[in-house]
Design a protein around this motif. Structure first.
Motif, PDB file in Angstrom:
ATOM      1  N   ARG A  11       4.051  -2.487   8.530  1.00 18.62           N
ATOM      2  CA  ARG A  11       2.884  -2.876   9.343  1.00 18.62           C
ATOM      3  C   ARG A  11       3.290  -3.857  10.433  1.00 18.62           C
ATOM      4  O   ARG A  11       2.773  -3.811  11.550  1.00 18.62           O
TER       5      ARG A  11
ATOM      6  N   THR B 210       5.546  -2.209   2.739  1.00 22.29           N
ATOM      7  CA  THR B 210       4.341  -2.021   3.557  1.00 22.29           C
ATOM      8  C   THR B 210       4.180  -3.171   4.548  1.00 22.29           C
ATOM      9  O   THR B 210       3.841  -2.965   5.719  1.00 22.29           O
TER      10      THR B 210
ATOM     11  N   TYR C 102      -0.713  -3.650  -5.120  1.00 26.03           N
ATOM     12  CA  TYR C 102       0.727  -3.373  -5.237  1.00 26.03           C
ATOM     13  C   TYR C 102       1.274  -3.928  -6.560  1.00 26.03           C
ATOM     14  O   TYR C 102       0.929  -5.031  -6.988  1.00 26.03           O
TER      15      TYR C 102
ATOM     16  N   ASN D  16       4.221  -6.974  -1.480  1.00 21.08           N
ATOM     17  CA  ASN D  16       4.213  -5.588  -1.037  1.00 21.08           C
ATOM     18  C   ASN D  16       5.166  -5.411   0.149  1.00 21.08           C
ATOM     19  O   ASN D  16       4.765  -5.038   1.258  1.00 21.08           O
TER      20      ASN D  16
END
Ligand code: SF4
Length: 708
Positions: free
Chosen positions: A197, A193, A45, A190
């Motif tokens: 998640r 994401t 990232y 990041n």
């Protein structure tokens, strides 16, 4: 003919995320910055500003030599040794005549991303004997210090994002800023994401923000309170949790004091009251409180939106109180929260460090009798420290990795103060606003030109991780490592330079790598192993657990609702007196493309290049202002002509802009928000923090303003 491209591994040092990068280097210059897919933390990232690392290193605004101001106000190149000698002479003269407190140091945010700079700057500063230390911490985060001083600190560690089932973010937008809180390792790398998640594994995300931010768009629950009412919202959440018995009585019994006082203080802040003051439906407040209170693990964390707003000290206190009453800390015998790799491991203990209120004994400024907190004077009084006549007024200021000309409240007063200094020294790789006003600009190496490691960033990583990087491109001949400037200045001033507990020999400067090694001596990873780990090193869990409390900790408690905090909460519950004249609230807004003022001058990096005032389209329509038209924002402290932009993500009544734009010579795109802030607006006790977000403003079409 194209020369050979060499690929080198390093990590980005523009923000706490410290993303791993691969640099393609041609002819000694960075051509491309790519994410390092083998990096154990960032996994490839990078963000837009990180990918522009080449421009930050070689771009047109980069200073490749130090400069001094001439009598006619221009800047001309100067060799670093000559600059150091001149600065030392001028400082000596000022100290001889006015004493050491006439000298001040201002430490900026960028300083924190170079491991050697903060300890070196402070080593020089200690040698001056001055008490006048300032930093950006007291522009956007000092409420967190105030909380620790008034509530105390739990030493067992916090519950972690990795295994949380609920998380509340207030006044922070980590998807854009990369920072989900206060060094808690929550949501930094990041971020989008990471959040997605976490939600996939079952985490419920609650976001409190007057704007549907990029982070709020990912949330399960988004509460959008009226700007400036965070303290009321938090009190309302606590009200529901305590009224419905969703708190953790065992943790409170063992580690907290003042639960009845907290209960009484928030007793009247029902969801209906929150709805009236914050403009958030009562059922939404109740639902969010229940989700947070019923969660098993997870914390509430906050950012600059809260810490720069009105009533910031009590609001931040209530964030901490939410975590305490819900017991969101690690217990004796649980796996310890331990991310120290290069720094000394401090064992976690299931006990409390009592509130010390050390600021009551700190150095006292003659400006308003404000005292130092954690060794620093609040930046809100820096301009007055310079301007107010008196025997120890600040006459010489050294700025390291910061840009007070754009960051300090009350822009015109800040510029007047900086211009009036006998000596202003700015250590900055770019011709920032502050550099333009400086007598000396020391041009330092930039991130890929210096050796470094992640010691200072460890608390931001989600795992026990460390990385070393050597210098991967050769710096221009006229620049110097920041730390070396401070070392040489101490030597030229005849001051001792104490680094990591030892006095360094001024006649025998160490190398950067030697100093970096010294910093890691009390860590758990041998330095040569760190250096050989190209993509950084995850250091496995050694199985430490939270230790039982020491006998002397018996009786120490976290103070949930001391009298001064209760009084501040009562104040926060009062209606705002200026709503009629200034019906809008100007709130802070982070952007991906810049960290404070770093990045705003990189051509093409910030979309549109400027800093528009974003307003809900309904508000623009009501005002008769077209999207893209010029408006004048007025506050009690000043006015600002700016482009208005429609933004559906904002609550009605809110305006959002980004801090640290604008240039003293009109050279930088955009305008500076601090034209609208004042040093006396909503000033908090203890940390002298003025209101810098949720600032009451009026919006006037530019033509009307010009006609009047
Ligand atoms: S988030 Fe962006 S600025 Fe921060 S370290 Fe990563 S690439 Fe650099």
């Amino acid at each position: 003919m194209r020369s050979e491209t060499v690929r080198r591994t390093s990590y980005c040092r523009l923000c706490a995320s410290s993303c791993g990068v691969l640099l393609d280097i041609e002819d000694g210059r960075i051509r491309d910055v790519l994410g390092d897919a083998q990096h154990p933390i960032s996994g490839g990232y990078t963000c837009p500003k990180g990918r522009r690392g080449a421009d930050l290193t070689h771009g047109p605004g980069r200073l490749t030599t130090s400069m001094r101001r001439t009598a006619d106000g221009r800047h001309e190149p100067i060799a670093v040794p000559l600059a150091v000698a001149d600065i030392a002479t001028r400082l000596r003269r000022i100290v001889d005549e006015h004493g050491p407190d006439a000298v001040a140091l201002f430490c900026g945010t960028q300083q924190n991303f170079a491991a050697l700079t903060p300890p070196s700057a402070r080593a020089w500063f200690r040698g001056t004997g001055s008490h006048k230390l300032f930093s950006t911490m007291t522009i956007d985060q000092s409420a967190k210090w105030v909380v620790a001083e008034r509530m105390g600190t739990y030493l067992g560690g916090r519950q972690r994002f990795a295994d949380a089932d609920v998380w509340l973010l207030i006044g922070t937008n980590p998807v854009v800023s990369g920072n989900g809180g206060d060094g808690d390792g929550a949501v930094v790398q990041n971020p989008a994401t990471t959040l997605r998640r976490a939600r996939e594994r079952g985490l419920t995300l609650i976001v409190v923000d007057p704007r549907r931010t990029e982070t709020a768009a990912l949330a399960d629950i988004h509460l959008a309170p009226r700007p400036g009412t965070d303290a009321v919202m938090l009190a309302g959440l606590l009200h529901v949790i305590l009224a419905e018995g969703l708190h953790d009585p065992a943790f409170c019994e063992r580690h907290a004091a003042g639960l009845p006082a907290l209960r009484a203080a928030v007793g009247g802040v029902t969801p209906a009251v929150v709805e009236r003051i914050c403009d958030v439906p009562a059922q939404d407040v109740r639902a969010a409180a229940r989700v947070f209170g019923k969660g098993n693990r997870g914390m509430a964390t906050s950012g600059t939106g809260l810490c720069m707003g009105p009533h910031s000290n009590v609001a931040e206190h209530l964030v901490a109180a939410l975590n305490v009453v819900c017991g969101r800390y690690l217990r004796e015998g649980e796996r310890a929260d331990d991310r120290a790799v290069l720094t000394r491991h401090v064992p976690a203990r299931a006990e409390v460090a009592a509130p010390a209120r050390a600021y009551e004994r700190g150095f006292r400024s003659r400006v308003g009798g404000v005292r130092a907190i954690r060794g620093e004077l609040p930046s809100g009084i820096l301009a007055d420290e310079i301007l107010e006549p008196g025997p120890d007024r600040v006459r010489a200021l050294v700025v390291s990795g910061g840009n007070p000309a754009t960051a300090l409240p009350d822009r015109s007063k800040a510029l007047r103060a900086l211009r009036s200094l006998d000596l202003l020294v700015c250590v900055d790789p770019y011709m920032s606003d502050t550099a333009r006003l400086a007598h000396h600009i020391i041009a330092p190496t930039t991130m890929y030109e210096r050796a470094d490691h992640t010691a200072i960033m460890e608390s931001f990583f989600p795992s026990r991780f460390a990385q070393f990087t050597s210098s991967v491109v050769t710096p221009p001949a006229g620049v110097v490592d920041d730390w070396r400037f401070f070392f040489d200045l101490a030597a030229a001033s005849g001051q001792p330079f104490k680094f990591a507990g030892r006095i360094l020999d001024p006649s025998s400067p160490p190398t950067s790598t030697e100093l970096l090694a010294v910093m890691t001596e009390r860590g758990r990873l041998p330095f040569d192993e760190l250096v050989s780990a190209e993509h950084g090193r995850l250091v496995g869990d050694s199985g430490t657990v939270v230790a039982p409390p020491t006998p002397e900790a018996a009786g120490r408690r976290l103070e949930l609702m001391p009298d001064d905090v209760r009084a501040e909460l009562e104040d926060a519950l009062q209606p705002s007196p200026v709503a009629g004249d200034f019906p809008f609230r100007l709130v802070v807004r982070r952007i991906r493309e810049a960290v404070n003022s770093t990045g705003i001058r990189v051509p093409g990096l910030v979309p549109g290049g400027g800093n528009p005032a974003r307003v809900h389209p309904d508000d623009l329509e009501r005002l008769g202002v077209a999207d893209g038209a010029q408006v004048v924002l007025r506050s009690a402290s000043g006015s600002l002509r700016v482009t208005a932009r429609a933004d559906h993500t904002l609550a009605r009544g809110a305006v959002s802009m980004t801090h640290c734009f604008g240039g003293v010579d009109g050279d930088a795109a955009g305008v500076n928000v601090n034209n609208l802030t004042g040093t006396l607006d909503g000033v908090q006790t203890i940390n002298a923090m003025p209101t810098l977000s949720a600032v009451p403003v009026a919006i006037v079409p530019a033509t009307e303003e010009e006609d009047s």
